[in-house]
Scaffold this active site. Structure first.
Site, PDB file in Angstrom:
ATOM      1  N   ASP A 213       0.827  -1.202   0.000  1.00 48.07           N
ATOM      2  CA  ASP A 213       0.000   0.000   0.000  1.00 48.07           C
ATOM      3  C   ASP A 213       0.871   1.265   0.000  1.00 48.07           C
ATOM      4  O   ASP A 213       1.675   1.473   0.910  1.00 48.07           O
ATOM      5  CB  ASP A 213      -0.878  -0.064   1.262  1.00 48.07           C
ATOM      6  N   GLY A 252      -5.161   3.703  -7.810  1.00 48.34           N
ATOM      7  CA  GLY A 252      -5.368   3.955  -9.234  1.00 48.34           C
ATOM      8  C   GLY A 252      -4.499   5.052  -9.818  1.00 48.34           C
ATOM      9  O   GLY A 252      -4.695   5.457 -10.970  1.00 48.34           O
ATOM     10  N   ASP A 273     -10.517   4.319  -1.075  1.00 50.31           N
ATOM     11  CA  ASP A 273     -11.082   3.302  -0.174  1.00 50.31           C
ATOM     12  C   ASP A 273     -12.603   3.239  -0.255  1.00 50.31           C
ATOM     13  O   ASP A 273     -13.288   4.258  -0.292  1.00 50.31           O
ATOM     14  CB  ASP A 273     -10.700   3.610   1.282  1.00 50.31           C
TER      15      ASP A 273
END
Ligand code: GLA
Length: 448
Positions: A213, A252, A273
């Protein structure tokens, strides 16, 4: 791309503000104070900064005004690899990956005990047989790095290897979470500067999946360096020799769908999210559209984990959520407390006909075909020539429509199945759809 840069250059004797900063993608240039001129050209290892002046800066903190991201480039940053294709094995993740992830329900309150109980539940409530196989521990498992740089779990995870063994013995796989930044989004130790070491640690524990992440990577890398950043961990995972599914999470940015498969990833988040409300869920589905052509066997767009079963969506909305994710060939990661779910939630997560659509071998993601105000028609082609069509009412009021198949550009089917019902639907030339607010109807059309 031409973005304004602002920020600070940090010298050991003090900070100087940046002015006249420009970010043109491959070139950045700025001035610090009145004396120091910096210019940077992109190289295969990041930005090489040249400056005029007699003092070496300690750190350059850049802020791009255009996208409001904090861009910090430490001068001693470890190098990034030259771009090259690092592909996952060709037989890997041929269908959208399925499993469970701790974040949407437990957030950082995860523990060894919870993960074991979740594995017990999934192995006994039908989910494992339906295909949910990866149990992913999201943020909040990390402890400290020791003097040798080795990352340890926190006290809630006393024995990661033991936990992986337990999950494997249940016929399931274990996933874990980290970040290319110095810290994860929950402010725990990230893998920055320790990529190869952490990959080896995860492999030694028996981990089968890594969600990686971006988070604080924006303090050390430019977004335009994402591919090299993610490639670094992709290559490190492959070097362990263990088959570890690599799942990217960077919301993205930088059209990740166009290069995600080249960094060894099998799936990548395409959106911000998800939350347990119809509007964000639907927004995540909609923003998949430009990425649709890039999804397919081995490399999947990920509109985020399921919120089915979490407070905030009623049963109709949960069904629409699952219908949309099946249409999108989305990875299916349950995000609820599967130890105590309602029958309605269980029925939605375990709808085998719907899962079969999600997992269809062709792997073709649905496209939004028509929009009549707030009434949407989505269509997905399946491997055997069937088509799945989804009618979705996004409006706050009920809506009714009658269509001829021709008017919505679909050949007249010879049979129609509703995966939520055992009653067949007559294959007439017209179809009438009555939907309550946020309700959807998915129909499987056959032409044989
Ligand atoms: C980000 C991700 C989430 C979750 C959290 C953990 O927000 O997008 O899915 O992993 O971080 O801190």
């Amino acid at each position: 791309m031409d973005r304004r840069l602002m920020g600070t250059v940090r010298f050991d004797w003090g900070d100087l503000p940046i002015h006249d900063g420009r970010d043109e993608g491959d070139q950045i240039a700025f001035q610090a104070g009145t004396t120091f001129q910096f210019s940077g050209a992109r190289t295969t290892t990041g930005f090489e900064l040249l400056f005029t002046g007699s003092h070496e800066p300690d750190q350059i903190l850049l802020l791009s005004r255009a996208d409001q991201r904090d861009l910090r480039i430490p001068v001693d940053r470890p190098p990034l690899p030259p771009i090259r294709a690092v592909k996952a094995p060709p037989d890997f993740a041929r269908r959208p990956p399925m499993g469970w992830n701790s974040w949407n329900y437990f957030h950082q309150n995860v523990s060894d005990a919870i993960i074991r109980q979740v594995a017990d539940a999934i192995a006994s409530n039908g989910m494992r047989e339906a295909g949910y196989s990866y149990i992913v521990i999201d943020d909040g498992w990390q402890g400290q790095r020791d003097a040798n740089g080795r990352l340890h779990p926190n006290e809630r995870f006393p024995d990661m290897k033991g936990l992986a063994d337990y999950v494997h013995a249940k016929g399931l796989k274990l996933g874990i979470y980290s970040s290319p930044g110095p810290q994860t989004c929950g402010n725990h130790e990230g893998s920055y500067g320790h990529e190869a070491e952490d990959a080896r640690t995860f492999a030694a524990w028996g981990v089968d999946f890594l969600k990686y992440d971006w988070c604080t990577a924006s303090r050390v890398y430019l977004p335009s360096e994402s591919q090299a950043v993610f490639q670094k961990m992709g290559a490190a995972l492959q070097a362990t020799g263990r088959e570890i599914l690599y799942s990217l999470c960077q919301y993205g940015m930088e059209d990740v769908w166009s290069w995600g498969a080249d960094v060894g990833a099998s799936m990548w988040r395409t959106t911000a999210d998800i939350h347990a409300d119809f509007a964000t869920m639907h927004q995540n589905a909609l923003t998949q559209q430009m990425a649709a052509p890039f999804s397919g066997p081995g490399h999947w767009n990920d509109p985020d984990m399921l919120e089915v079963g979490n407070d905030g969506m009623n049963d109709l909305e949960k069904r629409s959520h699952m219908n949309l994710w099946a249409m999108l060939a989305a990875p299916l990661f349950a995000g609820n407390d599967v130890r105590t779910m309602t029958e309605a939630t269980r029925g939605i997560l375990l709808n085998r006909k719907l899962i079969a659509i999600d997992q269809d071998r062709l792997g073709r993601q649905a496209v939004l075909k028509r929009k009549l105000g707030r009434f949407e028609i989505w269509e997905r082609l399946l491997e055997n020539g069937d088509r799945a069509v989804l009618f979705l009412n996004v409006a706050e009021m009920p809506e009714s429509h009658e269509f001829s198949w021709r008017s919505i550009d679909v050949p007249r089917p010879t049979s129609i199945l509703d995966p939520w019902s055992t009653t067949g639907i007559p294959a007439t030339s017209h179809i009438r759809i009555d939907l309550r607010s946020h309700e959807s109807r998915l129909l499987l059309l056959s032409f044989r």
